[in-house]
Design an enzyme around this catalytic site. Structure first.
Site, PDB file in Angstrom:
ATOM      1  N   LYS A 204       0.862  -1.184   0.000  1.00 16.57           N
ATOM      2  CA  LYS A 204       0.000   0.000   0.000  1.00 16.57           C
ATOM      3  C   LYS A 204       0.897   1.231   0.000  1.00 16.57           C
ATOM      4  CE  LYS A 204      -3.689   2.332   2.600  1.00 16.57           C
ATOM      5  NZ  LYS A 204      -4.296   2.511   3.945  1.00 16.57           N
ATOM      6  N   HIS A 223      -6.405   2.238  14.469  1.00 16.60           N
ATOM      7  CA  HIS A 223      -6.769   0.895  14.037  1.00 16.60           C
ATOM      8  C   HIS A 223      -5.631  -0.074  14.336  1.00 16.60           C
ATOM      9  CE1 HIS A 223      -4.226   2.251  10.754  1.00 16.60           C
ATOM     10  NE2 HIS A 223      -4.090   0.991  10.368  1.00 16.60           N
ATOM     11  N   ASP A 225      -3.911  -3.652  12.456  1.00 18.09           N
ATOM     12  CA  ASP A 225      -3.867  -4.201  11.102  1.00 18.09           C
ATOM     13  C   ASP A 225      -4.434  -5.619  11.059  1.00 18.09           C
ATOM     14  OD1 ASP A 225      -2.734  -1.876  10.180  1.00 18.09           O
ATOM     15  OD2 ASP A 225      -0.678  -2.648  10.142  1.00 18.09           O
ATOM     16  N   HIS A 279      -2.581   1.956  16.175  1.00 16.21           N
ATOM     17  CA  HIS A 279      -1.774   3.070  15.658  1.00 16.21           C
ATOM     18  C   HIS A 279      -2.628   3.987  14.793  1.00 16.21           C
ATOM     19  CE1 HIS A 279      -1.597  -0.238  12.750  1.00 16.21           C
ATOM     20  NE2 HIS A 279      -1.375   0.652  11.805  1.00 16.21           N
TER      21      HIS A 279
END
Length: 337
Positions: A204, A223, A225, A279
Site C-alpha cells: 500500500k 486501528h 492491522d 496506531h
C-alpha cells in the site's frame, strides 16, 4: 467501471493551498477525542524498541523481537539487508506516481463494486474522513499479482516493486521465525499458522498531502492491522503514532529503518501473547508525508486461529478459529468476532 468519488484528497488539498485557505472541509474534522492536538502525548517520549537484525547472537536478537512484540506490538529494524538504494528507488517511483496528472492515476482506480481493495483510491469511511489517498496491489507471491493495478509510469515501477517483494519476504520470514522461537515452537510454526508459503504480501502506498489544519485531521484513524505483520517504509516526514500505556506516542524517524507492526493474525496465532498494535497517522501542514506498508496476510480461504500447541487448560483459546475472509469481513464491518 472505476470507483466513484467526489474528489481525491490530493485534489482537495491542492485547491485549498492554491486559494491560501486555512480551513478544511468539515468531513475531515475528527471528533474531539481523536484530534491530534488534544491527544498526542506531550511528555518525554519513551524509547520505542529498535532491533538490529545483524545481531550475531540469535538468542539476543530473538529476545529483542519477542519483548517488543509482547510489550509494544511494534518496533523498528535496522541492518536488515534491504539495500538502501532499493528503498530509495521504491520511494522515488511511488512519489512519481502520485505526481502524475489526476486522470492518469485514475486509470488504476479500484473498480466499482470490487471485493478486493487493490487499486488507486481514497478511504471511504463512516464518520470523519481520513486525509489520505492510496494505491494497493499485491507484490508476492507471483501467482497473486494483478499487474492491472501496477502503474506503467514511471517505467521502472514494476522492476523496483518486484525486487522489493523478494527482499521484504526475507525480512518477513526472519521476523516470523523469531516470533515462533519466542513461543518455544519450531522456527517455521508461526509462518505456517498465518499462511505459510501462501502468505500474500499486499503493498500500500499512502499519500498524505499537506493539510492546513493538522491539529484537527488524521491521515489514518486509530486501528490495528488485519495482517500477521506489517513491514513499512516511511518518508522522512513524521506522523506515525502508536498507542502505548494509554498515550499516543510519536514514532521517531530512523533513516533506512523498516517499521514493523504486529498485526491481528500474529496476536491470534500466539493466543494473545503478542500484541496487535493500535496506531494512527497525523498529517503535516506544509509537507507531503508518504509511507509504503506491506501487509502479510493469509489467503482468503485460510483458517486462522490460536496455534493448538499453545493451548492448555490454563491457557484456553482467547480467539475463535475461522476463515481469514470471515475474520476480515467482521472486522471491516465492525461485527463482533
Amino acid at each position: 467501471m472505476a470507483e466513484v468519488v467526489k474528489e481525491r484528497v490530493q485534489s482537495i488539498a491542492h485547491s485549498i493551498n492554491a486559494e491560501m485557505k486555512d480551513t478544511i472541509p468539515d468531513e475531515f474534522i475528527m471528533p474531539v477525542e481523536d484530534q491530534p492536538i488534544l491527544t498526542t502525548f506531550k511528555g518525554p517520549i519513551p524509547e520505542i524498541p529498535t532491533v538490529d537484525l545483524s545481531e550475531p547472537d540469535q538468542e539476543k536478537r530473538v529476545g529483542s523481537i519477542v519483548q517488543a512484540a509482547k510489550e509494544w506490538g511494534f518496533f523498528q529494524v535496522v541492518n536488515h539487508k534491504m539495500p538502501v538504494e532499493l528503498i530509495r528507488k521504491l520511494k522515488n517511483v511511488g512519489e512519481e506516481f502520485f505526481e502524475l496528472p489526476q486522470e492518469e492515476k485514475e486509470v488504476y482506480a479500484r473498480p466499482l463494486g470490487a471485493t478486493s481493495i487493490e487499486g488507486y483510491g481514497s478511504k471511504i469511511s463512516k464518520g470523519a474522513k481520513s486525509w489520505v489517498d492510496h494505491l494497493f496491489h499485491r507484490i508476492w507471491p507471483p501467482s497473486t499479482i494483478n499487474y492491472q493495478f501496477w502503474p506503467k509510469n514511471p517505467p521502472s515501477y514494476r522492476e523496483v516493486n518486484e525486487e522489493y517483494g523478494k527482499y521484504v519476504k526475507e525480512v518477513g520470514d526472519e521476523i516470523l521465525k523469531s516470533l515462533s522461537l519466542g513461543l518455544e515452537l519450531e522456527e517455521s510454526r508461526m509462518k505456517e499458522a498465518v499462511g505459510g508459503e501462501e502468505i500474500e504480501y499486499m503493498m500500500k502506498i499512502n499519500y498524505y498531502p499537506p493539510c492546513p489544519r493538522p491539529d484537527l485531521a488524521l491521515g489514518v484513524q486509530p486501528h490495528t492491522d488485519l495482517s500477521s505483520l506489517t513491514i513499512l517504509v516511511p518518508n522522512d516526514v513524521p506522523g506515525l503514532q502508536v498507542f502505548h500505556h494509554n498515550h499516543w506516542i510519536d514514532v521517531q524517524y530512523i533513516p533506512n529503518a523498516l517499521v514493523i507492526h504486529i498485526g491481528d493474525q500474529a496476536q491470534i496465532a500466539s493466543n494473545g501473547l503478542y500484541k496487535s498494535v493500535l496506531h494512527r497517522t497525523t498529517v503535516n501542514k506544509s509537507k507531503v508525508r508518504m509511507s509504503w506498508p506491506v501487509f502479510l496476510e493469509p489467503p482468503a480461504e485460510f483458517v486462522v486461529g490460536p496455534i493448538p500447541e499453545l493451548l492448555t487448560q490454563d491457557n484456553p483459546p482467547k480467539f475463535k478459529t475461522k476463515l481469514f475472509k470471515d475474520y476480515a469481513y467482521c472486522k471491516l464491518n465492525k461485527i463482533p468476532q
